[in-house]
Design a protein around this motif. Structure first.
Motif, PDB file in Angstrom:
ATOM      1  N   ARG A 112      64.968  47.937  37.589  1.00 10.77           N
ATOM      2  CA  ARG A 112      65.434  46.857  38.289  1.00 10.77           C
ATOM      3  C   ARG A 112      64.233  46.509  39.486  1.00 10.77           C
ATOM      4  O   ARG A 112      64.031  45.269  39.835  1.00 10.77           O
ATOM      5  N   LEU A 113      63.657  47.634  39.899  1.00  9.41           N
ATOM      6  CA  LEU A 113      62.638  47.374  40.847  1.00  9.41           C
ATOM      7  C   LEU A 113      61.418  46.621  40.114  1.00  9.41           C
ATOM      8  O   LEU A 113      60.899  45.770  40.684  1.00  9.41           O
ATOM      9  N   SER A 114      60.969  46.865  39.036  1.00  8.03           N
ATOM     10  CA  SER A 114      59.912  46.405  38.368  1.00  8.03           C
ATOM     11  C   SER A 114      60.141  44.909  37.931  1.00  8.03           C
ATOM     12  O   SER A 114      59.355  44.159  37.848  1.00  8.03           O
ATOM     13  N   ASP A 115      61.704  44.649  37.770  1.00 10.01           N
ATOM     14  CA  ASP A 115      62.052  43.289  37.218  1.00 10.01           C
ATOM     15  C   ASP A 115      61.743  42.184  38.471  1.00 10.01           C
ATOM     16  O   ASP A 115      61.715  41.211  38.281  1.00 10.01           O
ATOM     17  N   THR A 116      61.669  42.795  39.678  1.00 12.36           N
ATOM     18  CA  THR A 116      61.447  41.925  40.676  1.00 12.36           C
ATOM     19  C   THR A 116      59.971  41.229  40.742  1.00 12.36           C
ATOM     20  O   THR A 116      59.912  40.140  41.181  1.00 12.36           O
ATOM     21  N   ARG A 117      59.144  41.986  40.054  1.00  7.98           N
ATOM     22  CA  ARG A 117      57.903  41.422  39.820  1.00  7.98           C
ATOM     23  C   ARG A 117      57.749  39.958  39.204  1.00  7.98           C
ATOM     24  O   ARG A 117      56.660  39.323  39.259  1.00  7.98           O
ATOM     25  N   ASP A 118      58.741  39.688  38.102  1.00 10.68           N
ATOM     26  CA  ASP A 118      58.761  38.737  37.404  1.00 10.68           C
ATOM     27  C   ASP A 118      59.112  37.401  38.456  1.00 10.68           C
ATOM     28  O   ASP A 118      58.936  36.374  38.237  1.00 10.68           O
ATOM     29  N   ARG A 119      59.993  37.809  39.580  1.00 10.28           N
ATOM     30  CA  ARG A 119      60.340  36.762  40.453  1.00 10.28           C
ATOM     31  C   ARG A 119      59.728  36.620  41.742  1.00 10.28           C
ATOM     32  O   ARG A 119      59.497  35.515  42.353  1.00 10.28           O
ATOM     33  N   ILE A 120      58.688  37.705  42.350  1.00 13.72           N
ATOM     34  CA  ILE A 120      58.115  37.626  43.507  1.00 13.72           C
ATOM     35  C   ILE A 120      56.885  38.389  43.453  1.00 13.72           C
ATOM     36  O   ILE A 120      56.732  39.224  42.581  1.00 13.72           O
ATOM     37  N   GLU A 121      56.013  38.018  44.198  1.00 11.39           N
ATOM     38  CA  GLU A 121      54.719  38.747  44.379  1.00 11.39           C
ATOM     39  C   GLU A 121      54.836  39.763  45.406  1.00 11.39           C
ATOM     40  O   GLU A 121      55.205  39.321  46.645  1.00 11.39           O
ATOM     41  N   TRP A 122      54.628  40.863  45.005  1.00 16.10           N
ATOM     42  CA  TRP A 122      54.884  42.048  45.919  1.00 16.10           C
ATOM     43  C   TRP A 122      53.631  42.114  47.019  1.00 16.10           C
ATOM     44  O   TRP A 122      52.671  41.538  46.740  1.00 16.10           O
ATOM     45  N   LEU A 123      54.198  42.617  48.167  1.00 14.04           N
ATOM     46  CA  LEU A 123      53.010  42.954  49.350  1.00 14.04           C
ATOM     47  C   LEU A 123      52.158  43.776  48.841  1.00 14.04           C
ATOM     48  O   LEU A 123      52.394  44.575  48.046  1.00 14.04           O
ATOM     49  N   THR A 124      51.016  43.876  49.684  1.00  7.76           N
ATOM     50  CA  THR A 124      50.011  44.814  49.356  1.00  7.76           C
ATOM     51  C   THR A 124      49.982  45.664  50.810  1.00  7.76           C
ATOM     52  O   THR A 124      50.321  45.470  51.853  1.00  7.76           O
ATOM     53  N   PRO A 125      49.460  46.796  50.713  1.00  5.75           N
ATOM     54  CA  PRO A 125      49.208  47.702  52.085  1.00  5.75           C
ATOM     55  C   PRO A 125      48.424  46.953  52.900  1.00  5.75           C
ATOM     56  O   PRO A 125      48.592  47.071  54.063  1.00  5.75           O
ATOM     57  N   ALA A 126      47.482  46.259  52.296  1.00  7.18           N
ATOM     58  CA  ALA A 126      46.428  45.466  53.452  1.00  7.18           C
ATOM     59  C   ALA A 126      47.249  44.212  54.008  1.00  7.18           C
ATOM     60  O   ALA A 126      47.055  44.050  54.984  1.00  7.18           O
ATOM     61  N   ASP A 127      48.239  43.689  53.233  1.00  6.06           N
ATOM     62  CA  ASP A 127      49.155  42.745  54.221  1.00  6.06           C
ATOM     63  C   ASP A 127      49.919  43.223  55.253  1.00  6.06           C
ATOM     64  O   ASP A 127      50.013  42.744  56.355  1.00  6.06           O
ATOM     65  N   ILE A 128      50.249  44.547  55.193  1.00  3.14           N
ATOM     66  CA  ILE A 128      51.059  45.446  56.158  1.00  3.14           C
ATOM     67  C   ILE A 128      49.912  45.563  57.309  1.00  3.14           C
ATOM     68  O   ILE A 128      50.283  45.605  58.431  1.00  3.14           O
ATOM     69  N   ALA A 129      48.725  46.237  56.968  1.00  2.00           N
ATOM     70  CA  ALA A 129      47.835  46.512  57.685  1.00  2.00           C
ATOM     71  C   ALA A 129      47.418  45.304  58.855  1.00  2.00           C
ATOM     72  O   ALA A 129      47.410  45.347  59.812  1.00  2.00           O
ATOM     73  N   GLU A 130      47.178  43.973  58.149  1.00  7.29           N
ATOM     74  CA  GLU A 130      47.138  42.912  58.866  1.00  7.29           C
ATOM     75  C   GLU A 130      48.083  42.426  59.878  1.00  7.29           C
ATOM     76  O   GLU A 130      47.810  42.226  60.833  1.00  7.29           O
ATOM     77  N   VAL A 131      49.431  42.718  59.531  1.00  8.45           N
ATOM     78  CA  VAL A 131      50.615  42.373  60.351  1.00  8.45           C
ATOM     79  C   VAL A 131      50.298  43.369  61.774  1.00  8.45           C
ATOM     80  O   VAL A 131      50.468  43.206  62.844  1.00  8.45           O
ATOM     81  N   VAL A 132      49.964  44.767  61.299  1.00  7.94           N
ATOM     82  CA  VAL A 132      50.094  45.580  62.336  1.00  7.94           C
ATOM     83  C   VAL A 132      49.001  45.355  63.268  1.00  7.94           C
ATOM     84  O   VAL A 132      48.980  45.207  64.729  1.00  7.94           O
TER      85      VAL A 132
END
Length: 188
Positions: free
Chosen positions: A144-164
């Motif tokens: 189920r978690l893997s299937d979400t990749r077909d619908r959305i682009e997952w965030l990257t650790p770098a995305d979170i680091a930039e927000v912080v």
């Protein structure tokens, strides 16, 4: 889930520590030792080279936040929860509960630390491409978690680091206490 960050080489048996911490989370949460919880309660021990940490001034020693706040006008304490702290995700009950704990802890820390000039922020990421997906034992939950990749682009650790980085670089008068971060296609 619990994350532990320690200098490289400090912990002799990281696997055993992670297993013991995960079992401790289960005991603390008072969940039964059944496959659902045994396979979905995890602890991650991250080793960091001392060179992986630095203040803006180049110091790689951990400083007392209150004295740093006094010297610099404010200091920041950032905790990482998850969007799972706010919503229900089937197959992740203990993970969601532990992240709700972190979010609640952040709320309490803000109340206690704000008068000392310390901003406490909890970042609450949605699906991030990390090692967590490789640790899920339940095949249905993993699918189920893997299937979400077909619908959305997952965030990257770098995305979170930039927000912080954005949050902690605000003027001392600005506080971002809780910051949910979702992929543009993730509704929750």
């Amino acid at each position: 889930m619990i994350d532990v960050y320690a200098p490289t080489g400090l912990i002799a048996d990281r696997h055993k520590l992670a297993e013991n911490l995960a079992r401790t989370v289960m005991r603390w949460e008072k969940v039964p030792e059944i496959p659902l919880f045994l396979d979905n309660t995890a602890a991650f021990v991250h080793e960091l080279d001392t060179e992986a940490f630095s203040t803006a001034g180049g110091d790689n020693r951990s400083e007392d936040l209150a004295s740093a706040a006094g010297e610099q006008g404010c200091a920041d304490l950032v905790t990482t929860a998850s969007i799972a702290a706010l919503d229900v995700f089937p197959g992740f009950p203990v993970y969601g509960a532990t992240k709700a704990y972190v979010a609640h802890l952040g709320t309490n820390l803000r109340q206690e630390l704000a008068p000392k000039g310390i901003r406490a922020m909890t970042v609450e990421p949605g699906i991030v491409d990390t090692e967590l997906q490789n640790q899920i034992a339940d095949a249905d939950v993993r699918r189920r978690l893997s299937d979400t990749r077909d619908r959305i682009e997952w965030l990257t650790p770098a995305d979170i680091a930039e927000v912080v980085l954005f949050a902690v670089s605000r003027p001392a008068r600005v506080s971002l206490p809780a910051v949910p971060v979702l992929s543009s296609g993730q509704t929750r």
